[in-house]
Design a protein around this motif. Structure first.
Motif, mmCIF file in Angstrom:
data_model
loop_
_atom_site.group_PDB
_atom_site.id
_atom_site.type_symbol
_atom_site.label_atom_id
_atom_site.label_comp_id
_atom_site.label_asym_id
_atom_site.label_seq_id
_atom_site.Cartn_x
_atom_site.Cartn_y
_atom_site.Cartn_z
ATOM 1 N N PRO A 56 0.825 -1.212 0.000
ATOM 2 C CA PRO A 56 0.000 0.000 0.000
ATOM 3 C C PRO A 56 0.866 1.272 0.000
ATOM 4 O O PRO A 56 1.932 1.307 0.602
ATOM 5 N N LYS A 58 0.868 5.630 0.392
ATOM 6 C CA LYS A 58 0.201 6.813 0.926
ATOM 7 C C LYS A 58 0.915 8.046 0.384
ATOM 8 O O LYS A 58 2.131 8.049 0.238
ATOM 9 N N TRP A 59 0.113 9.092 0.085
ATOM 10 C CA TRP A 59 0.685 10.339 -0.440
ATOM 11 C C TRP A 59 0.586 11.424 0.620
ATOM 12 O O TRP A 59 -0.451 11.606 1.256
ATOM 13 N N LYS A 72 -5.343 9.939 -2.045
ATOM 14 C CA LYS A 72 -4.151 10.021 -1.193
ATOM 15 C C LYS A 72 -3.745 8.659 -0.629
ATOM 16 O O LYS A 72 -2.582 8.470 -0.252
ATOM 17 N N ASP A 73 -4.677 7.743 -0.528
ATOM 18 C CA ASP A 73 -4.361 6.415 0.030
ATOM 19 C C ASP A 73 -4.410 5.332 -1.041
ATOM 20 O O ASP A 73 -4.647 4.160 -0.744
ATOM 21 N N THR A 74 -4.188 5.712 -2.280
ATOM 22 C CA THR A 74 -4.173 4.749 -3.380
ATOM 23 C C THR A 74 -2.876 4.896 -4.169
ATOM 24 O O THR A 74 -2.061 5.783 -3.891
ATOM 25 N N ILE A 97 -0.301 -0.440 8.791
ATOM 26 C CA ILE A 97 -1.423 0.483 8.686
ATOM 27 C C ILE A 97 -1.497 1.347 9.935
ATOM 28 O O ILE A 97 -1.452 0.855 11.064
#
Length: 312
Positions: A56, A58-59, A72-74, A97
């Protein structure tokens, strides 16, 4: 594991073996250095584990007020420019996470948000009163933003169109060109000007009587053009009576006094090419030259005493 024991029996033992996946790397693509207001651009991040599965991403976006952010979480972050400013973007791979411990972090990318450049074409134009002309607004890059129109003179009328505006000349601009202003609704400092010169022909011409002395040289007549917004004020002078008292110069624009007396001078309106200008007068079916006359009194010393003669 199987272990032989007495009496031909076997001992079987089992255990759990956990194989931890290993992080393989983070790749970030298509991050722009410049983003324009109203423009949307997407950037992607790939975090690969050695097993081939995706980790995963995160930005982290700083100064987010300049943009609208999605994803933002893709793996894909989309940014839309909202207002001018500078922001930074960074892709990270969280170790777990909800933690701030990262398996990897990309470099920090700086993005500048700008307003598209605005120009108008033409930026200078000339038209006749009663006529219209289109003005085109161009955005670079081609991202059309809402705009408003304004003007500083009642000599023109502006009507917004999908590509800019239409200008109509209402009256002449004898004092020079006037400005039409197109500016962005949300960013009024971004504007483009068109300088507009409206030409208007006269419909009536009069002239004031003139007093001169024998010392006067190259004195211009006092002409009254109607409407007062007339821009085409070309003329020619001709002495009808009293040629011994005054004469015109080589351009037929000014008068020179010769000796005391009274003369009558004719004024003929001209076009720009010096041909005679004609108008349709009341009650007439055909156009006639636009003319008028005035009296010139020449004295010896500037007084208004008796002259040699008079004209009517």
């Amino acid at each position: 594991m199987i272990v032989p024991v007495a009496n031909g029996k076997e001992l079987v033992a089992t255990s759990k073996l956990t194989i931890n996946d290993v992080f393989g790397g983070l790749i970030v693509r298509d991050v722009p250095s410049v983003l324009y207001v109203g423009q949307t651009k997407a950037m992607t991040g790939d975090a690969i584990m050695l097993s081939g599965t995706d980790a995963p991403i995160k930005w982290i976006v700083t100064n987010p007020g300049s943009v609208e952010s999605k994803g933002k979480d893709t793996d894909t972050l989309s940014l839309t420019g909202v207002k001018p400013g500078t922001l930074t973007v960074q892709a990270v791979v969280p170790a777990a996470i909800g933690t701030t411990t990262y398996l990897a972090q990309s470099q920090i990318y700086t993005i500048e948000v700008k307003v598209p450049e605005l120009t108008v074409n033409p930026s200078n134009l000339e038209l006749w009163a009663g006529k219209t002309q289109d003005v085109t607004a161009t955005f670079s890059p081609d991202i059309r933003l809402p705009f408003v129109l304004s003007k500083v003179s009642d000599a023109i009328q502006l009507t917004a169109t999908s590509t800019g505006y239409t200008v109509k000349g209402l009256t002449g601009t004898p004092s020079g060109s006037v400005d039409a202003v197109l500016q962005l609704s949300d960013f009024p400092d971004t504007r483009a000007l068109t300088k507009i010169n409206v030409r208007e022909n006269p419909v009536k011409l009069t002239a004031n009587d003139l007093t001169m002395t024998v010392e006067d040289d190259q004195k211009r007549p006092i002409l009254n053009w109607y409407p007062v917004t007339t821009t085409e004020r070309f003329y020619r002078l001709e002495v009808l009576q009293g040629k011994e008292y005054v004469k015109t110069d080589a351009t037929a624009q000014t008068l020179k006094a010769l000796r005391p007396g009274v003369a009558r001078v004719k004024v003929t309106a001209l076009k720009e090419d010096k041909s005679v200008f004609e108008v349709l007068k009341d009650g007439e079916k055909e156009k006639q030259p636009l003319t008028t006359t005035f009296k010139v009194t020449v004295s010896s010393d500037g007084s208004t005493g008796e002259s040699d003669t008079d004209v009517y």
